[in-house]
Write an enzyme that holds these catalytic residues in place. Structure first.
Site, PDB file in Angstrom:
ATOM      1  N   LEU A  84       3.734   6.898  -9.910  1.00  0.00           N
ATOM      2  CA  LEU A  84       3.421   7.035 -11.332  1.00  0.00           C
ATOM      3  C   LEU A  84       3.056   8.453 -11.722  1.00  0.00           C
ATOM      4  O   LEU A  84       3.495   8.944 -12.765  1.00  0.00           O
ATOM      5  CB  LEU A  84       2.289   6.082 -11.714  1.00  0.00           C
ATOM      6  N   ALA A  85       2.262   9.142 -10.900  1.00  0.00           N
ATOM      7  CA  ALA A  85       1.850  10.488 -11.272  1.00  0.00           C
ATOM      8  C   ALA A  85       3.061  11.416 -11.297  1.00  0.00           C
ATOM      9  O   ALA A  85       3.274  12.159 -12.259  1.00  0.00           O
ATOM     10  CB  ALA A  85       0.799  11.007 -10.301  1.00  0.00           C
ATOM     11  N   GLY A 116      -5.195  -3.134 -13.081  1.00  0.00           N
ATOM     12  CA  GLY A 116      -4.983  -2.569 -14.394  1.00  0.00           C
ATOM     13  C   GLY A 116      -5.474  -1.145 -14.520  1.00  0.00           C
ATOM     14  O   GLY A 116      -5.815  -0.508 -13.538  1.00  0.00           O
ATOM     15  N   PHE A 137     -13.773  -4.950 -15.049  1.00  0.00           N
ATOM     16  CA  PHE A 137     -13.646  -4.374 -13.709  1.00  0.00           C
ATOM     17  C   PHE A 137     -15.023  -3.884 -13.303  1.00  0.00           C
ATOM     18  O   PHE A 137     -15.889  -3.687 -14.164  1.00  0.00           O
ATOM     19  CB  PHE A 137     -12.648  -3.211 -13.756  1.00  0.00           C
ATOM     20  N   ARG A 144     -17.672  -0.244  -6.283  1.00  0.00           N
ATOM     21  CA  ARG A 144     -17.087  -0.592  -4.992  1.00  0.00           C
ATOM     22  C   ARG A 144     -17.886  -0.129  -3.795  1.00  0.00           C
ATOM     23  O   ARG A 144     -18.009  -0.846  -2.807  1.00  0.00           O
ATOM     24  CB  ARG A 144     -15.733   0.071  -4.874  1.00  0.00           C
ATOM     25  N   GLU A 156      -3.208  10.487  -6.982  1.00  0.00           N
ATOM     26  CA  GLU A 156      -4.151  10.300  -5.879  1.00  0.00           C
ATOM     27  C   GLU A 156      -4.097  11.451  -4.870  1.00  0.00           C
ATOM     28  O   GLU A 156      -5.078  11.738  -4.185  1.00  0.00           O
ATOM     29  CB  GLU A 156      -3.883   8.958  -5.190  1.00  0.00           C
ATOM     30  N   ARG A 182     -14.451   6.434  -7.157  1.00  0.00           N
ATOM     31  CA  ARG A 182     -13.721   6.214  -8.390  1.00  0.00           C
ATOM     32  C   ARG A 182     -13.869   4.760  -8.790  1.00  0.00           C
ATOM     33  O   ARG A 182     -13.994   3.864  -7.949  1.00  0.00           O
ATOM     34  CB  ARG A 182     -12.268   6.590  -8.246  1.00  0.00           C
TER      35      ARG A 182
HETATM   36  C1  LIG Z   1      -3.276  -2.365  -3.101  1.00  0.00           C
HETATM   37  C2  LIG Z   1      -3.751  -1.395  -4.120  1.00  0.00           C
HETATM   38  C3  LIG Z   1      -4.074  -1.823  -5.401  1.00  0.00           C
HETATM   39  C4  LIG Z   1      -4.506  -0.923  -6.361  1.00  0.00           C
HETATM   40  N1  LIG Z   1      -4.855  -1.390  -7.603  1.00  0.00           N
HETATM   41  C5  LIG Z   1      -5.292  -0.515  -8.532  1.00  0.00           C
HETATM   42  C6  LIG Z   1      -5.656  -0.959  -9.829  1.00  0.00           C
HETATM   43  O1  LIG Z   1      -5.574  -2.138 -10.154  1.00  0.00           O
HETATM   44  N2  LIG Z   1      -6.089  -0.045 -10.718  1.00  0.00           N
HETATM   45  C7  LIG Z   1      -6.176   1.283 -10.403  1.00  0.00           C
HETATM   46  O2  LIG Z   1      -6.577   2.070 -11.254  1.00  0.00           O
HETATM   47  N3  LIG Z   1      -5.809   1.731  -9.185  1.00  0.00           N
HETATM   48  C8  LIG Z   1      -5.374   0.873  -8.243  1.00  0.00           C
HETATM   49  N4  LIG Z   1      -5.019   1.339  -7.008  1.00  0.00           N
HETATM   50  C9  LIG Z   1      -4.919   2.769  -6.776  1.00  0.00           C
HETATM   51  C10 LIG Z   1      -3.628   3.298  -7.416  1.00  0.00           C
HETATM   52  O3  LIG Z   1      -2.624   2.328  -7.325  1.00  0.00           O
HETATM   53  C11 LIG Z   1      -3.109   4.550  -6.761  1.00  0.00           C
HETATM   54  O4  LIG Z   1      -4.140   5.486  -6.665  1.00  0.00           O
HETATM   55  C12 LIG Z   1      -1.974   5.170  -7.559  1.00  0.00           C
HETATM   56  O5  LIG Z   1      -0.982   4.227  -7.827  1.00  0.00           O
HETATM   57  C13 LIG Z   1      -1.386   6.366  -6.867  1.00  0.00           C
HETATM   58  O6  LIG Z   1      -0.272   6.805  -7.598  1.00  0.00           O
HETATM   59  P1  LIG Z   1       0.434   8.153  -7.227  1.00  0.00           P
HETATM   60  O7  LIG Z   1       1.535   8.355  -8.199  1.00  0.00           O
HETATM   61  O8  LIG Z   1      -0.570   9.218  -7.091  1.00  0.00           O
HETATM   62  O9  LIG Z   1       1.031   7.902  -5.763  1.00  0.00           O
HETATM   63  P2  LIG Z   1       2.066   6.803  -5.202  1.00  0.00           P
HETATM   64  O10 LIG Z   1       2.392   5.771  -6.186  1.00  0.00           O
HETATM   65  O11 LIG Z   1       1.565   6.415  -3.877  1.00  0.00           O
HETATM   66  O12 LIG Z   1       3.384   7.643  -5.008  1.00  0.00           O
HETATM   67  C14 LIG Z   1       3.516   8.600  -3.989  1.00  0.00           C
HETATM   68  C15 LIG Z   1       4.951   9.091  -3.984  1.00  0.00           C
HETATM   69  O13 LIG Z   1       5.083  10.189  -3.095  1.00  0.00           O
HETATM   70  C16 LIG Z   1       6.177   9.991  -2.236  1.00  0.00           C
HETATM   71  N5  LIG Z   1       5.893  10.740  -1.014  1.00  0.00           N
HETATM   72  C17 LIG Z   1       4.817  10.641  -0.196  1.00  0.00           C
HETATM   73  N6  LIG Z   1       4.895  11.549   0.790  1.00  0.00           N
HETATM   74  C18 LIG Z   1       6.040  12.243   0.584  1.00  0.00           C
HETATM   75  C19 LIG Z   1       6.690  13.324   1.259  1.00  0.00           C
HETATM   76  N7  LIG Z   1       6.146  13.890   2.353  1.00  0.00           N
HETATM   77  N8  LIG Z   1       7.870  13.767   0.777  1.00  0.00           N
HETATM   78  C20 LIG Z   1       8.423  13.219  -0.335  1.00  0.00           C
HETATM   79  N9  LIG Z   1       7.849  12.208  -1.018  1.00  0.00           N
HETATM   80  C21 LIG Z   1       6.688  11.739  -0.557  1.00  0.00           C
HETATM   81  C22 LIG Z   1       6.261   8.492  -2.076  1.00  0.00           C
HETATM   82  O14 LIG Z   1       7.526   8.096  -1.647  1.00  0.00           O
HETATM   83  C23 LIG Z   1       5.949   8.054  -3.510  1.00  0.00           C
HETATM   84  O15 LIG Z   1       7.113   8.154  -4.305  1.00  0.00           O
HETATM   85  C24 LIG Z   1      -4.612   0.436  -6.027  1.00  0.00           C
HETATM   86  C25 LIG Z   1      -4.285   0.879  -4.752  1.00  0.00           C
HETATM   87  C26 LIG Z   1      -3.904  -0.027  -3.780  1.00  0.00           C
HETATM   88  C27 LIG Z   1      -3.696   0.466  -2.388  1.00  0.00           C
END
Ligand SMILES: Cc1cc2nc3c(=O)[nH]c(=O)nc-3n(C[C@H](O)[C@H](O)[C@H](O)COP(=O)(O)OP(=O)(O)OC[C@H]3O[C@@H](n4cnc5c(N)ncnc54)[C@H](O)[C@@H]3O)c2cc1C
Lengths: 617, 243
Positions: A15-16, A50, A141, A301, A394, A405
């Site tokens: 998402l980020a 959420g 939450f 948490r 993240e 958080r």
């Molecule tokens: C089970 C679970 C439930 C959760 N529920 C919630 C919730 O309800 N509410 C909330 O606020 N937060 C929740 N969180 C936390 C939240 O989901 C995450 O912090 C957030 O989605 C992270 O998003 P991101 O875009 O930073 O990383 P991610 O969605 O993890 O994306 C990382 C991306 O980087 C890519 N990548 C990684 N390493 C490399 C590399 N070396 N080279 C190229 N690409 C790479 C991956 O393929 C992926 O595309 C939850 C977390 C977990 C584990």
């Protein structure tokens, strides 16, 4: 080596990453996202609960505002966050939720009338107002004063990520999936792109970019027990720390989630407790109100995870072949609620445990869940140490979470930060031209080619890559889990020094040809061990307890000496990181105070900032 | 008495000129609560570190680990070995390009699908950050969510009779995606525009109604209902008295 040029190289398509990509592509620039897996399998897809945003539409969210959200966030962080960033986040989140609605997210909406809800297992009534009907709804939450978490059933991450990837496809953002960034290309002052390994062919590929964004998500998989996807092993952070100039912030700040299922550590959402689920012990006794009379299961948490551990240490856990655990009870929410509002939870229990949560208790225990730390950036998302390098989500330490958080704040951060940082990247790109010394690129390529060649040709080395990883897991589980102390952490630092040497001395047992998974792990293991050392060494040096960082030998939160952020940089040839510290926040909108939950003593600042003290709940 | 499980696993590494497609056999002692995720992880770590397969969330929500398990497409992570006989045969999903062993490239196929069905909300409205969100009925939101639950694992495509014969068939996943936008009031496409995307044999009229897609869907999406719904809609949309 194949070389690809782009304006923005976005390492990560969660998402980020995609939210930033959409912003930059929308401004007319060329964007490539890299991902280990197809974009929609990024870990964001797994978030169930959420996103927090103070829309104030729900009956139980009446009177909510970004100010209330801000206070919750700062208290949640145990005053470890950057308050300017937290403010920016809380003010922007409501707009971002509406924007997501316009792009297609099927948010649950307000339904007018009287509804029953559960708190602490007891039914209560609330009335949703007619004039709010059809607006974005919210649920409860942990650690929040209001119901503020926007949701799409319990597949919020899924729905938002699918919508975002649709938007990215619409704008022509290229996603190169099955590509792993293994190092950053830089000249000591500027980031110029990354060297990557194709996970289809095993070949190395070079990406040259004007701007590079690290959005690789959490690094929970340096722990053995984690709710994270198994691809969350910190690749982006490894590339950053290997530069020797980019610091990682607050690596010791690791969140443990109260409810991972036993044995696979799959998360069941906090929404279970938000909706009224309770925690029971071996006697099926509800113990949380004894520790936290006010918030019970809904304290933040870190507090709930600590209380659960404490209770199990008193011998109140349920014994199992996989160690002790407690029970999560949602039976009283009823079949209809569980099968619809908590459907993914229902599915997880049925498919992975073979139990029916409508009639049976769910075995749970605290497990690694979230990394507050990451690539340290300023509030524009620009990384410290290298121009042209950014971070979001993240993987970054932007730092609105400090030492803990809140549930729902992280998924919201991905889209809010992605939008803001994407905007800043577009400004950076406007008129930006790259001057590249080709030798810088060539040298980096040569280093990575050599690393891979040495492994494939098995020149030297003797260690089994999986056994070395197990050794790292052992250290983190034993010394850097929920409770920490100086003696164990010190031994952990020494053990990790040895493990780092072993990780650099791996010998493949397979041929290493093509998209070989053993080789992929062997390439990143030394970096993973360095991340582990950042956690352990940072935790050893931080002689206080704050948020999720709990020192048995330093139980106080020490605002006098430790209202700081740890910055870990890894100098070439060193066996531990260099630690520097900066003030946690450039200014105080909310002066340090009591969180209102969790207990614990506070050593106050010598010269507390002026302004109203934190309001006590 | 725990069983000894025998795994027959398809092996082929297209990147290795010396590799030829064949089956390998691995034997593993069964443990409590063992899933194919746990079993394959152990085989890789203890017996053959070159074995390729894909797991990501390992919680049944990301769709990475679809494979053919004793003849049936399904997710490996939530398949409990206690529900299987002692002899387990694992093959990669057919239809998709093989990456190696049990790993296939579904990503490329799905990205092409998004472009073909234009998998996004089509609207003239410009987002105004100062405005309250457009209202929506909660039941409508829930209905959209239902169809949004597809995890793009590829099982329905792998099981589809039409897809086996024509590589350009959109399949249940593609048609379901379109249905998701069709019922979304925010999407302003007309039925005629939808018809142009799917009113042909690559689309809705290619379906032979064999039901395999719905049978194997790990999310139990009502795929056949959607196909029927689309077919009726599309047939009606070309009648001369409709716009
Ligand atoms: C089970 C679970 C439930 C959760 N529920 C919630 C919730 O309800 N509410 C909330 O606020 N937060 C929740 N969180 C936390 C939240 O989901 C995450 O912090 C957030 O989605 C992270 O998003 P991101 O875009 O930073 O990383 P991610 O969605 O993890 O994306 C990382 C991306 O980087 C890519 N990548 C990684 N390493 C490399 C590399 N070396 N080279 C190229 N690409 C790479 C991956 O393929 C992926 O595309 C939850 C977390 C977990 C584990």
């Amino acid at each position: 080596m194949l070389t690809i040029y782009t304006d923005l190289l976005c390492i990560g398509a969660g998402l980020a990453g995609e939210r930033a990509a959409v912003e930059v592509a929308g401004a007319g620039f060329n964007v490539i996202c890299l991902s280990l897996v197809p974009a929609r399998r990024s870990h964001s897809v797994a978030a169930q609960g959420g996103m927090q945003a103070a829309l104030g539409n729900a009956a139980m969210g009446e009177g909510d505002s970004p100010d209330v959200h801000f206070a919750d966030t700062v208290k949640g962080s145990d005053w470890g966050c950057d308050q300017e960033v937290a403010r920016l986040f809380c003010d922007t989140a409501p707009i971002e939720m509406r924007r997501l609605a316009s792009w297609g997210v099927p948010w649950n909406r307000v339904v007018a009338g009287v509804h029953t809800y559960y708190k602490g297992g007891k039914p209560f009534e609330k009335e949703e107002r007619k004039e709010k009907e059809g607006l974005i709804h919210a649920r409860a939450f942990g650690g929040t004063a209001k119901w503020r978490t926007c949701y799409a059933s319990d597949g919020t991450g899924h729905s938002v990520l699918y919508t975002m990837d649709n938007r990215a496809a619409q704008l022509g953002v290229e996603v190169h999936d099955r590509v792993e960034a293994i190092s950053l290309i830089h000249d000591g002052g500027n980031c110029l792109g990354a060297v990557c390994r194709c996970l289809r062919t095993g070949k190395l590929v070079t990406y040259i970019s004007k701007a590079t964004l690290i959005a690789t998500g959490g690094f929970g998989r340096i722990y053995r027990a984690s709710t994270n996807a198994i691809i969350n092993d910190g690749g982006g952070l490894i590339a950053a720390i290997e530069t020797g100039v980019v610091p990682l912030g607050n690596m010791e700040a690791i969140q443990f989630h109260p409810t991972g299922i036993v044995p696979t550590d799959i998360l069941v959402t906090e929404g279970c407790r938000g909706d009224g689920g309770t925690l029971l012990d071996a006697d099926e006794y509800r113990f949380m109100p004894d520790y936290e009379p006010e918030k019970a299961e809904l304290a933040s948490r870190d507090v709930v995870a600590r209380r659960m551990t404490e209770h199990m240490l008193k011998g109140k856990g349920i014994k199992s072949p996989y160690g002790d655990h407690l029970w999560l009870d949602i039976r009283h929410l009823g079949e209809k609620h569980i099968r619809t509002k908590l459907r993914e939870v229902d599915e997880i229990c049925q498919s992975f445990l073979g139990i029916d949560p409508v009639h049976q208790l769910i075995p749970v225990r605290p497990t690694q869940h979230y990394s507050m730390g990451g690539v340290r950036t300023n509030k524009d998302g620009a990384a410290y140490g290298l121009s042209g390098l950014f971070g979001a989500g993240e993987a970054s330490c932007w730092d609105m979470h400090g030492f803990n958080r809140l549930g729902g704040n992280s998924l919201a951060e991905t889209v809010v930060a992605g939008g803001i940082v994407g905007g800043r990247i577009a400004e950076f790109l406007a008129g930006c031209e790259l001057a590249i010394r080709t030798s810088v690129v060539r040298d980096r390529q040569a280093l990575d080619e050599e690393r891979v060649k040495n492994l494939v040709e098995k020149s030297g080395g003797s260690e089994n890559v999986y056994q070395v990883r197990e050794a790292m897991f052992d250290v983190l589980q034993e010394v850097a889990f929920i409770y920490r102390n100086g003696k164990d952490l010190e031994s952990g630092v020494e053990r990790l020094k040895e493990i780092l040497a072993r990780a650099k001395n791996v010998r493949l047992r397979s041929g290493g040809v093509g998209a070989n998974p053993e080789l992929a792990l062997a390439i990143k293991l030394p970096g993973m061990v360095k991340l582990a050392q950042c956690v352990v060494y940072g935790a050893l040096k931080r002689t206080e307890s704050r948020g999720s960082h709990t020192r048995e030998d330093y139980p106080e939160r020490n605002d006098r000496d430790w209202l700081t952020r740890t910055l870990a940089t890894w100098r070439e040839g060193a066996d531990v990181p260099t630690l520097d510290y900066e003030p946690a926040t450039p200014s105080f909108e909310l002066p340090p105070g009591d969180r209102g939950y969790g207990g614990g003593r506070i050593i106050p600042m010598d010269n507390p900032p002026a302004g109203p003290g934190a309001d006590k709940e | 008495m725990p069983r000894n499980l025998t795994f027959n696993i398809f092996r082929y590494n297209p990147q290795d000129p010396a590799s030829v497609p064949h089956m390998d056999t691995f034997v593993l002692g069964e443990t409590d609560s063992m899933t194919l995720f746990i079993a394959l992880g152990r085989i890789r770590e203890e017996q053959d570190p070159s074995l390729q397969f894909d797991f990501c969330c390992r919680a049944g929500v990301c769709g990475s680990c679809a494979m053919v398990i004793n003849g049936r497409p399904g997710l490996a992570c939530n398949t409990k070995v206690k529900d299987l006989p002692a002899e387990i045969t694992l093959l990669p999903l057919p239809f998709f390009k093989l990456v190696g062993d049990l790993s296939v490239d579904t990503g490329t196929w799905f990205r092409e699908m998004y472009q073909r069905v234009e998998s996004w909300v089509h609207t003239e409205r410009v987002f105004d950050p100062a405005q309250e969100e457009e209202r929506m009925d909660n039941d409508t939101a829930n209905r959209i969510y239902e169809l949004d639950r597809c995890i793009e694992c590829g099982c329905c495509i792998a099981a589809c009779g039409t897809a086996r014969m024509r590589k350009d068939f959109l399949g249940a996943a593609g048609l379901n995606r379109l249905a998701r936008f069709l019922i979304d009031p925010r999407d302003q496409r007309t039925e005629r525009e939808y018809f142009e995307l799917i009113g042909n044999d690559q689309g809705i009229f290619g379906c032979m109604g064999l039901l395999a897609c719905e049978d194997v869907c790990p999310k139990r999406l009502p795929l056949q209902d959607q196909l029927g719904f689309l077919r009726r809609k599309m047939a009606l949309s070309v009648l001369p008295w409709k716009k």
